[in-house]
Scaffold this active site. Sequence first.
Site, PDB file in Angstrom:
ATOM      1  N   ASN A 149       0.804  -1.233   0.000  1.00  9.09           N
ATOM      2  CA  ASN A 149       0.000   0.000   0.000  1.00  9.09           C
ATOM      3  C   ASN A 149       0.836   1.282   0.000  1.00  9.09           C
ATOM      4  O   ASN A 149       0.394   2.313  -0.487  1.00  9.09           O
ATOM      5  CB  ASN A 149      -1.061  -0.011   1.096  1.00  9.09           C
ATOM      6  CG  ASN A 149      -0.512  -0.143   2.482  1.00  9.09           C
ATOM      7  OD1 ASN A 149       0.668  -0.423   2.661  1.00  9.09           O
ATOM      8  ND2 ASN A 149      -1.347   0.057   3.479  1.00  9.09           N
ATOM      9  N   LYS A 172      12.441  -7.484   1.270  1.00  8.61           N
ATOM     10  CA  LYS A 172      11.528  -8.254   0.430  1.00  8.61           C
ATOM     11  C   LYS A 172      10.249  -7.417   0.278  1.00  8.61           C
ATOM     12  O   LYS A 172       9.435  -7.317   1.186  1.00  8.61           O
ATOM     13  CB  LYS A 172      11.193  -9.596   1.093  1.00  8.61           C
ATOM     14  CG  LYS A 172      10.341 -10.481   0.213  1.00  8.61           C
ATOM     15  CD  LYS A 172       9.012 -10.794   0.899  1.00  8.61           C
ATOM     16  CE  LYS A 172       7.989 -11.356  -0.041  1.00  8.61           C
ATOM     17  NZ  LYS A 172       7.300 -10.322  -0.846  1.00  8.61           N
ATOM     18  N   ALA A 174       6.485  -6.303  -1.388  1.00  3.51           N
ATOM     19  CA  ALA A 174       5.276  -7.065  -1.709  1.00  3.51           C
ATOM     20  C   ALA A 174       5.297  -7.492  -3.174  1.00  3.51           C
ATOM     21  O   ALA A 174       5.845  -6.801  -4.036  1.00  3.51           O
ATOM     22  CB  ALA A 174       4.043  -6.213  -1.446  1.00  3.51           C
ATOM     23  N   GLY A 225       2.685  -5.170   7.539  1.00  2.38           N
ATOM     24  CA  GLY A 225       1.706  -5.951   6.784  1.00  2.38           C
ATOM     25  C   GLY A 225       0.546  -6.330   7.676  1.00  2.38           C
ATOM     26  O   GLY A 225       0.280  -5.673   8.691  1.00  2.38           O
ATOM     27  N   CYS A 281      -3.292   1.581   6.713  1.00  5.20           N
ATOM     28  CA  CYS A 281      -3.457   0.946   8.032  1.00  5.20           C
ATOM     29  C   CYS A 281      -4.001   1.924   9.061  1.00  5.20           C
ATOM     30  O   CYS A 281      -4.535   1.507  10.080  1.00  5.20           O
ATOM     31  CB  CYS A 281      -2.114   0.404   8.493  1.00  5.20           C
ATOM     32  SG  CYS A 281      -0.833   1.660   8.435  1.00  5.20           S
ATOM     33  N   GLU A 382     -10.643  -4.689   8.975  1.00  8.48           N
ATOM     34  CA  GLU A 382     -10.244  -3.580   8.102  1.00  8.48           C
ATOM     35  C   GLU A 382     -10.975  -3.736   6.776  1.00  8.48           C
ATOM     36  O   GLU A 382     -10.876  -4.789   6.147  1.00  8.48           O
ATOM     37  CB  GLU A 382      -8.741  -3.694   7.790  1.00  8.48           C
ATOM     38  CG  GLU A 382      -7.806  -3.315   8.888  1.00  8.48           C
ATOM     39  CD  GLU A 382      -6.339  -3.429   8.415  1.00  8.48           C
ATOM     40  OE1 GLU A 382      -5.864  -4.559   8.213  1.00  8.48           O
ATOM     41  OE2 GLU A 382      -5.686  -2.396   8.255  1.00  8.48           O
ATOM     42  N   GLU A 459       8.468   3.244  14.314  1.00 10.70           N
ATOM     43  CA  GLU A 459       9.204   3.700  13.130  1.00 10.70           C
ATOM     44  C   GLU A 459       9.108   5.210  13.050  1.00 10.70           C
ATOM     45  O   GLU A 459       8.015   5.777  13.162  1.00 10.70           O
ATOM     46  CB  GLU A 459       8.617   3.069  11.866  1.00 10.70           C
ATOM     47  CG  GLU A 459       8.914   1.592  11.816  1.00 10.70           C
ATOM     48  CD  GLU A 459       8.594   0.952  10.486  1.00 10.70           C
ATOM     49  OE1 GLU A 459       7.646   1.384   9.817  1.00 10.70           O
ATOM     50  OE2 GLU A 459       9.305   0.007  10.119  1.00 10.70           O
TER      51      GLU A 459
HETATM   52  P1  NAP Z   1       0.467  -8.989   3.933  1.00  7.11           P
HETATM   53  O1  NAP Z   1      -0.353  -9.886   3.109  1.00  7.11           O
HETATM   54  O2  NAP Z   1       0.645  -9.301   5.362  1.00  7.11           O
HETATM   55  O3  NAP Z   1       1.881  -8.887   3.195  1.00  7.11           O
HETATM   56  C1  NAP Z   1       2.909  -8.060   3.659  1.00  7.11           C
HETATM   57  C2  NAP Z   1       4.242  -8.616   3.222  1.00  7.11           C
HETATM   58  O4  NAP Z   1       4.447  -9.885   3.849  1.00  7.11           O
HETATM   59  C3  NAP Z   1       4.347  -8.866   1.716  1.00  7.11           C
HETATM   60  O5  NAP Z   1       5.655  -8.563   1.301  1.00  7.11           O
HETATM   61  C4  NAP Z   1       4.079 -10.353   1.626  1.00  7.11           C
HETATM   62  O6  NAP Z   1       4.635 -10.961   0.494  1.00  7.11           O
HETATM   63  C5  NAP Z   1       4.787 -10.844   2.872  1.00  7.11           C
HETATM   64  N1  NAP Z   1       4.366 -12.172   3.333  1.00  7.11           N
HETATM   65  C6  NAP Z   1       3.150 -12.747   3.230  1.00  7.11           C
HETATM   66  N2  NAP Z   1       3.178 -13.974   3.786  1.00  7.11           N
HETATM   67  C7  NAP Z   1       4.443 -14.188   4.240  1.00  7.11           C
HETATM   68  C8  NAP Z   1       5.104 -15.271   4.893  1.00  7.11           C
HETATM   69  N3  NAP Z   1       4.462 -16.393   5.209  1.00  7.11           N
HETATM   70  N4  NAP Z   1       6.419 -15.135   5.201  1.00  7.11           N
HETATM   71  C9  NAP Z   1       7.077 -14.003   4.886  1.00  7.11           C
HETATM   72  N5  NAP Z   1       6.501 -12.950   4.269  1.00  7.11           N
HETATM   73  C10 NAP Z   1       5.200 -13.029   3.958  1.00  7.11           C
HETATM   74  O7  NAP Z   1      -0.084  -7.486   3.911  1.00  7.11           O
HETATM   75  P2  NAP Z   1      -0.505  -6.624   2.658  1.00  7.11           P
HETATM   76  O8  NAP Z   1      -1.807  -7.120   2.165  1.00  7.11           O
HETATM   77  O9  NAP Z   1       0.629  -6.480   1.705  1.00  7.11           O
HETATM   78  O10 NAP Z   1      -0.667  -5.180   3.336  1.00  7.11           O
HETATM   79  C11 NAP Z   1      -1.837  -4.761   3.922  1.00  7.11           C
HETATM   80  C12 NAP Z   1      -1.762  -4.870   5.432  1.00  7.11           C
HETATM   81  O11 NAP Z   1      -0.635  -4.132   5.912  1.00  7.11           O
HETATM   82  C13 NAP Z   1      -2.952  -4.265   6.134  1.00  7.11           C
HETATM   83  O12 NAP Z   1      -3.364  -5.099   7.177  1.00  7.11           O
HETATM   84  C14 NAP Z   1      -2.414  -2.955   6.674  1.00  7.11           C
HETATM   85  O13 NAP Z   1      -3.143  -2.456   7.780  1.00  7.11           O
HETATM   86  C15 NAP Z   1      -1.020  -3.318   7.007  1.00  7.11           C
HETATM   87  N6  NAP Z   1      -0.163  -2.124   7.085  1.00  7.11           N
HETATM   88  C16 NAP Z   1       0.310  -1.735   8.300  1.00  7.11           C
HETATM   89  C17 NAP Z   1       1.090  -0.598   8.416  1.00  7.11           C
HETATM   90  C18 NAP Z   1       1.620  -0.157   9.748  1.00  7.11           C
HETATM   91  O14 NAP Z   1       2.532   0.667   9.753  1.00  7.11           O
HETATM   92  N7  NAP Z   1       1.121  -0.666  10.850  1.00  7.11           N
HETATM   93  C19 NAP Z   1       1.408   0.132   7.270  1.00  7.11           C
HETATM   94  C20 NAP Z   1       0.920  -0.291   6.022  1.00  7.11           C
HETATM   95  C21 NAP Z   1       0.140  -1.443   5.960  1.00  7.11           C
HETATM   96  P3  NAP Z   1       3.777 -11.210  -0.860  1.00  7.11           P
HETATM   97  O15 NAP Z   1       3.307  -9.867  -1.281  1.00  7.11           O
HETATM   98  O16 NAP Z   1       4.795 -11.774  -1.791  1.00  7.11           O
HETATM   99  O17 NAP Z   1       2.685 -12.129  -0.496  1.00  7.11           O
END
Ligand code: NAP
Length: 478
Positions: A149, A172, A174, A225, A281, A382, A459
């Site tokens: 995002n 790594k 997304a 994530g 997020c 969410e 952060e």
């Molecule tokens: P996600 O599905 O959790 O993916 C995040 C990252 O983790 C991606 O690079 C993904 O790779 C990787 N990943 C997934 N499964 C993994 C595993 N088993 N082992 C290692 N890495 C793995 O999240 P998203 O859909 O990209 O992002 C949306 C989420 O992020 C929302 O819940 C949002 O609230 C949260 N977010 C939080 C913040 C904060 O600062 N708190 C900021 C921005 C977003 P792939 O893409 O290759 O699957």
Amino acid sequence: MQTRNLIGGEWVGADSGREIQVRNPATDEVVAMAPDCGAEETRRAIESAAQALPGWSRQTAGDRGRVLRRLADAMLRDQERLARLMTLEQGKPLGEARGEIAYAASFIDWAAEEGKRLYGEVVPSSSPGKRILTLRQPVGVTAAITPWNFPAAMITRKLGPALACGCTMVVKPAEQTPLSAIALGELALEAGLPAGCFNIVTGDAKAIGGEIFRHPAVRKVSFTGSTEVGKILMKMASENVTRLSLELGGHAPFIVFEDADLDAAVEGALATKFRNAGQTCICANRIYVHAGVKEEFVRRLSGAMEGLKVGPGDAEGVRVGPLIDDDAMRKVRAHVEDAQGRGARVVCGGRPVDLGSGFAKRFYAPTLLDGFTDEMLVSREETFGPVAPVRSFETEEEVVRMANDSPFGLAAYFYTRDASRLMRVAEALDYGIVGANDALPSTAQAPFGGVKQSGFGREGGRQGMQEYTTVKYVSWGI
Ligand code: NAP
């Protein structure tokens, strides 16, 4: 467009030759290919980071800072190109993408300076024959796993502090958004960052993540994530007791008290809710408005929402771009249908927007739902889309209780002109970030992060730097 990964200062493909497709979310066209790497390439990236570590960590903070400042300057010089690349892979409106590049560069720039202020201490000793010193040293090799995002800022928020503290990093990004990461790698080399300090590996998340947590050289992982994946990584981190920061999902309450400046509150709700089509997020997920002003707030907010143009991010005047993929679209539709089915009133929107041939079916109209209740999906998960659910409340105590009734604790917002209430409510909200009369609280100087299932670690700010240092205590007999 063919892209490569950055390992040990070299641009390389996957060992297998396999690639992943990068698609434009607005059209579903394949716009680039990126290497589909796995454990073996990740191992090499970690080992390059380990090799680069002694040289980089021995440099003075001033010398490291000069490299980082050149990187930040190069990002700003190339802001337009980087913004267009981001819109291409992520979909957000070009104006927001330009803003994200400036915001991403600010983390590098700020860390470049703050790296010079990683002070240790001389602690008064209890014995005349001893002196006590604390040193702040770089953690070592670190890894970052980042979401789609904010394809640039979620990297630089980790990379800037890590490099400034003398750590090296494997990133790594997304699967959907590797291009912004790769462009950052090119600029880092141009800025003079030594080979191996910043490595980029794209591809199989499980294989890459598995190697990151298996390899003993990796001393810290910073993840942004979903909470779901964060929990998996937390278990994996137990293998080597790897230090972790988790920036996870949120479910932000947005409270408008009866004494609020309603125009400011409407402007704030619009900014936090519809930025990135609601895919942030810290975007407002539950809007609570005092019963005395709710009708007026809903009237003004829906009026303002009518002016939000929906379309592809590179088109003039667009404020709400596409959702990232078809799953995201399904989730938004399900949340709105569930809310309607349980009695919420659709004030505006509530439907997909069809842009016709050549465009993906991933555009959703900015939606205002009046009368959400606790059992609706919008109250618990969410939505990650342009949907603003509103309900009324009567008392401060009641709304603070409702706001805190969530497993998440990332950001919360409220609007009031009463200074005593401002402090009282800011203290009572069980969230890591509170926007008091402010809907855009995130900045390089401030410690961003959550509590409860929104994660831990910070952060930005001094605290964000400290995440990349270890305190060593030297007891010195004299
Ligand atoms: P996600 O599905 O959790 O993916 C995040 C990252 O983790 C991606 O690079 C993904 O790779 C990787 N990943 C997934 N499964 C993994 C595993 N088993 N082992 C290692 N890495 C793995 O999240 P998203 O859909 O990209 O992002 C949306 C989420 O992020 C929302 O819940 C949002 O609230 C949260 N977010 C939080 C913040 C904060 O600062 N708190 C900021 C921005 C977003 P792939 O893409 O290759 O699957």
